[in-house]
Design a protein around this motif. Structure first.
Motif, PDB file in Angstrom:
ATOM      1  N   GLN A   1       0.809  -1.220   0.000  1.00  0.00           N
ATOM      2  CA  GLN A   1       0.000   0.000   0.000  1.00  0.00           C
ATOM      3  C   GLN A   1       0.846   1.277   0.000  1.00  0.00           C
ATOM      4  O   GLN A   1       0.297   2.369   0.046  1.00  0.00           O
ATOM      5  N   TYR A   2       2.157   1.156  -0.044  1.00  0.00           N
ATOM      6  CA  TYR A   2       3.020   2.338   0.036  1.00  0.00           C
ATOM      7  C   TYR A   2       2.670   3.385  -1.018  1.00  0.00           C
ATOM      8  O   TYR A   2       2.599   4.573  -0.722  1.00  0.00           O
ATOM      9  N   ASN A   3       2.484   2.965  -2.254  1.00  0.00           N
ATOM     10  CA  ASN A   3       2.184   3.929  -3.324  1.00  0.00           C
ATOM     11  C   ASN A   3       0.827   4.596  -3.116  1.00  0.00           C
ATOM     12  O   ASN A   3       0.669   5.788  -3.383  1.00  0.00           O
ATOM     13  N   ARG A   4      -0.147   3.841  -2.643  1.00  0.00           N
ATOM     14  CA  ARG A   4      -1.477   4.397  -2.406  1.00  0.00           C
ATOM     15  C   ARG A   4      -1.433   5.529  -1.382  1.00  0.00           C
ATOM     16  O   ARG A   4      -2.186   6.499  -1.476  1.00  0.00           O
ATOM     17  N   TYR A   5      -0.552   5.380  -0.380  1.00  0.00           N
ATOM     18  CA  TYR A   5      -0.459   6.363   0.691  1.00  0.00           C
ATOM     19  C   TYR A   5       0.868   7.119   0.643  1.00  0.00           C
ATOM     20  O   TYR A   5       1.427   7.477   1.683  1.00  0.00           O
ATOM     21  N   LYS A   6       1.356   7.398  -0.551  1.00  0.00           N
ATOM     22  CA  LYS A   6       2.660   8.038  -0.719  1.00  0.00           C
ATOM     23  C   LYS A   6       2.755   9.365   0.028  1.00  0.00           C
ATOM     24  O   LYS A   6       3.765   9.667   0.658  1.00  0.00           O
ATOM     25  N   SER A   7       1.707  10.180   0.008  1.00  0.00           N
ATOM     26  CA  SER A   7       1.726  11.463   0.701  1.00  0.00           C
ATOM     27  C   SER A   7       1.930  11.280   2.204  1.00  0.00           C
ATOM     28  O   SER A   7       2.734  11.980   2.820  1.00  0.00           O
ATOM     29  N   LEU A   8       1.207  10.329   2.809  1.00  0.00           N
ATOM     30  CA  LEU A   8       1.382  10.069   4.236  1.00  0.00           C
ATOM     31  C   LEU A   8       2.780   9.543   4.535  1.00  0.00           C
ATOM     32  O   LEU A   8       3.394   9.921   5.542  1.00  0.00           O
ATOM     33  N   MET A   9       3.289   8.667   3.673  1.00  0.00           N
ATOM     34  CA  MET A   9       4.634   8.111   3.879  1.00  0.00           C
ATOM     35  C   MET A   9       5.667   9.240   3.857  1.00  0.00           C
ATOM     36  O   MET A   9       6.538   9.309   4.723  1.00  0.00           O
ATOM     37  N   ASP A  10       5.560  10.126   2.875  1.00  0.00           N
ATOM     38  CA  ASP A  10       6.495  11.251   2.782  1.00  0.00           C
ATOM     39  C   ASP A  10       6.402  12.147   4.022  1.00  0.00           C
ATOM     40  O   ASP A  10       7.420  12.585   4.558  1.00  0.00           O
ATOM     41  N   GLN A  11       5.174  12.417   4.473  1.00  0.00           N
ATOM     42  CA  GLN A  11       4.999  13.234   5.676  1.00  0.00           C
ATOM     43  C   GLN A  11       5.628  12.554   6.893  1.00  0.00           C
ATOM     44  O   GLN A  11       6.224  13.218   7.746  1.00  0.00           O
ATOM     45  N   ALA A  12       5.504  11.229   6.962  1.00  0.00           N
ATOM     46  CA  ALA A  12       6.060  10.491   8.097  1.00  0.00           C
ATOM     47  C   ALA A  12       7.581  10.595   8.134  1.00  0.00           C
ATOM     48  O   ALA A  12       8.171  10.809   9.199  1.00  0.00           O
ATOM     49  N   PHE A  13       8.233  10.458   6.988  1.00  0.00           N
ATOM     50  CA  PHE A  13       9.696  10.538   6.951  1.00  0.00           C
ATOM     51  C   PHE A  13      10.183  11.952   7.279  1.00  0.00           C
ATOM     52  O   PHE A  13      11.211  12.124   7.940  1.00  0.00           O
ATOM     53  N   ARG A  14       9.427  12.968   6.863  1.00  0.00           N
ATOM     54  CA  ARG A  14       9.788  14.341   7.232  1.00  0.00           C
ATOM     55  C   ARG A  14       9.587  14.580   8.732  1.00  0.00           C
ATOM     56  O   ARG A  14      10.411  15.212   9.385  1.00  0.00           O
ATOM     57  N   LEU A  15       8.480  14.064   9.259  1.00  0.00           N
ATOM     58  CA  LEU A  15       8.216  14.204  10.691  1.00  0.00           C
ATOM     59  C   LEU A  15       9.304  13.503  11.499  1.00  0.00           C
ATOM     60  O   LEU A  15       9.784  14.052  12.498  1.00  0.00           O
ATOM     61  N   ARG A  16       9.695  12.325  11.093  1.00  0.00           N
ATOM     62  CA  ARG A  16      10.748  11.606  11.804  1.00  0.00           C
ATOM     63  C   ARG A  16      12.047  12.418  11.839  1.00  0.00           C
ATOM     64  O   ARG A  16      12.719  12.462  12.863  1.00  0.00           O
ATOM     65  N   LYS A  17      12.382  13.093  10.763  1.00  0.00           N
ATOM     66  CA  LYS A  17      13.590  13.916  10.741  1.00  0.00           C
ATOM     67  C   LYS A  17      13.473  15.048  11.757  1.00  0.00           C
ATOM     68  O   LYS A  17      14.392  15.320  12.527  1.00  0.00           O
ATOM     69  N   ARG A  18      12.316  15.717  11.770  1.00  0.00           N
ATOM     70  CA  ARG A  18      12.124  16.824  12.703  1.00  0.00           C
ATOM     71  C   ARG A  18      12.204  16.363  14.159  1.00  0.00           C
ATOM     72  O   ARG A  18      12.797  17.030  15.000  1.00  0.00           O
ATOM     73  N   VAL A  19      11.614  15.206  14.454  1.00  0.00           N
ATOM     74  CA  VAL A  19      11.575  14.736  15.831  1.00  0.00           C
ATOM     75  C   VAL A  19      12.904  14.115  16.255  1.00  0.00           C
ATOM     76  O   VAL A  19      13.506  14.521  17.253  1.00  0.00           O
ATOM     77  N   PHE A  20      13.372  13.117  15.514  1.00  0.00           N
ATOM     78  CA  PHE A  20      14.512  12.342  15.997  1.00  0.00           C
ATOM     79  C   PHE A  20      15.863  13.009  15.742  1.00  0.00           C
ATOM     80  O   PHE A  20      16.767  12.892  16.559  1.00  0.00           O
ATOM     81  N   HIS A  21      15.986  13.752  14.663  1.00  0.00           N
ATOM     82  CA  HIS A  21      17.241  14.448  14.388  1.00  0.00           C
ATOM     83  C   HIS A  21      17.239  15.840  15.001  1.00  0.00           C
ATOM     84  O   HIS A  21      18.098  16.185  15.809  1.00  0.00           O
ATOM     85  N   ASP A  22      16.252  16.641  14.604  1.00  0.00           N
ATOM     86  CA  ASP A  22      16.249  18.047  14.995  1.00  0.00           C
ATOM     87  C   ASP A  22      15.970  18.244  16.484  1.00  0.00           C
ATOM     88  O   ASP A  22      16.678  19.002  17.156  1.00  0.00           O
ATOM     89  N   GLN A  23      14.929  17.583  17.022  1.00  0.00           N
ATOM     90  CA  GLN A  23      14.531  17.814  18.411  1.00  0.00           C
ATOM     91  C   GLN A  23      15.317  16.967  19.410  1.00  0.00           C
ATOM     92  O   GLN A  23      15.771  17.473  20.429  1.00  0.00           O
ATOM     93  N   LEU A  24      15.454  15.667  19.130  1.00  0.00           N
ATOM     94  CA  LEU A  24      16.074  14.767  20.102  1.00  0.00           C
ATOM     95  C   LEU A  24      17.580  14.639  19.928  1.00  0.00           C
ATOM     96  O   LEU A  24      18.265  14.150  20.825  1.00  0.00           O
ATOM     97  N   GLY A  25      18.092  15.029  18.771  1.00  0.00           N
ATOM     98  CA  GLY A  25      19.530  14.976  18.548  1.00  0.00           C
ATOM     99  C   GLY A  25      20.080  13.577  18.370  1.00  0.00           C
ATOM    100  O   GLY A  25      21.263  13.340  18.612  1.00  0.00           O
ATOM    101  N   TRP A  26      19.231  12.632  17.919  1.00  0.00           N
ATOM    102  CA  TRP A  26      19.707  11.268  17.700  1.00  0.00           C
ATOM    103  C   TRP A  26      20.570  11.226  16.446  1.00  0.00           C
ATOM    104  O   TRP A  26      20.353  11.995  15.497  1.00  0.00           O
ATOM    105  N   ALA A  27      21.511  10.316  16.405  1.00  0.00           N
ATOM    106  CA  ALA A  27      22.370  10.104  15.236  1.00  0.00           C
ATOM    107  C   ALA A  27      21.632   9.205  14.257  1.00  0.00           C
ATOM    108  O   ALA A  27      21.803   7.987  14.246  1.00  0.00           O
ATOM    109  N   VAL A  28      20.760   9.810  13.444  1.00  0.00           N
ATOM    110  CA  VAL A  28      19.949   9.067  12.479  1.00  0.00           C
ATOM    111  C   VAL A  28      20.342   9.474  11.063  1.00  0.00           C
ATOM    112  O   VAL A  28      20.967  10.512  10.853  1.00  0.00           O
ATOM    113  N   THR A  29      19.961   8.655  10.108  1.00  0.00           N
ATOM    114  CA  THR A  29      20.300   8.892   8.706  1.00  0.00           C
ATOM    115  C   THR A  29      19.347   9.922   8.107  1.00  0.00           C
ATOM    116  O   THR A  29      18.133   9.721   8.106  1.00  0.00           O
ATOM    117  N   ILE A  30      19.913  11.005   7.589  1.00  0.00           N
ATOM    118  CA  ILE A  30      19.117  12.094   7.021  1.00  0.00           C
ATOM    119  C   ILE A  30      19.335  12.135   5.513  1.00  0.00           C
ATOM    120  O   ILE A  30      20.455  12.028   5.032  1.00  0.00           O
TER     121      ILE A  30
END
Length: 194
Positions: free
Chosen positions: A9-38
């Protein structure tokens, strides 16, 4: 609404998937300072390439994301075993029926705009209840997750009894804990009551 997006179902919900990956960057990299892949404004890792399922909290049109988390069986590669091994001190946490929930996060700005009276702790509780219900529907018996210590209070307020099996430093600004919780009708009832 809450939906479980599986690989087909990834293609069907591509917009949500893209939003999720952007949100993860904001939370885990920007806010929490985790060493994650950007990658640009997104956070993705090798586990996303394994075609996991994603629980998404979104509006009724499925075009605005409020929260997300990734679900993976512990019988295969997981962040828990490959990256956060120090957080569970040798406990055996890989078996059929045990799933890892990772990258749980909320878009606090979207929630504030669309649900101004909903506090963040209650929103986390709603996402956790949806996770429990999802687990019940899909034969998951136990969920395991890494989290920062401050979230233990949020779990308790949501009616969820999380058993902390360990914690370790060195992943970000705060220690990272490893916790497990049972997926059952009684757990769901406790969470609904809370």
């Amino acid at each position: 609404m809450f939906i479980l997006i599986q690989a087909h179902q990834y293609n069907r919900y591509k917009s949500l998937m893209d939003q999720a990956f952007r949100l993860r960057k904001r939370v885990f990299h920007d806010q929490l300072g985790w060493a994650v892949t950007i990658d640009g404004d997104c956070e993705r890792d090798e586990y996303d390439a394994l075609r996991p399922a994603y629980l998404m909290w979104c509006n009724d049109r499925a075009d605005r994301l409020y929260g997300t988390l990734r679900l993976m069986p512990t019988t295969g590669p997981t962040l828990l075993h490959d990256v956060f091994r120090d957080t569970f001190a040798g406990a055996s946490l890989n078996a059929p029926g045990i799933y890892e929930g990772t990258r749980m996060c909320l878009d606090e700005e979207a929630l504030s705009n669309d649900f101004p009276s909903l506090e963040t702790g209650r929103a986390f509780g709603m996402l956790l209840l949806a996770l429990c219900e999802c687990g019940l529907c899909h034969g998951i018996q136990t969920l395991v997750s890494n989290y920062e210590p401050r979230l233990a209070r949020v779990y308790r307020r949501a009616g969820l009894a999380v058993e902390e099996v360990g914690r370790a430093d060195g992943y970000g600004r705060s220690p990272v804990c490893c916790g497990i919780f049972e997926v059952s009708e009684s757990v769901r009832a406790d969470m609904q009551q809370a």
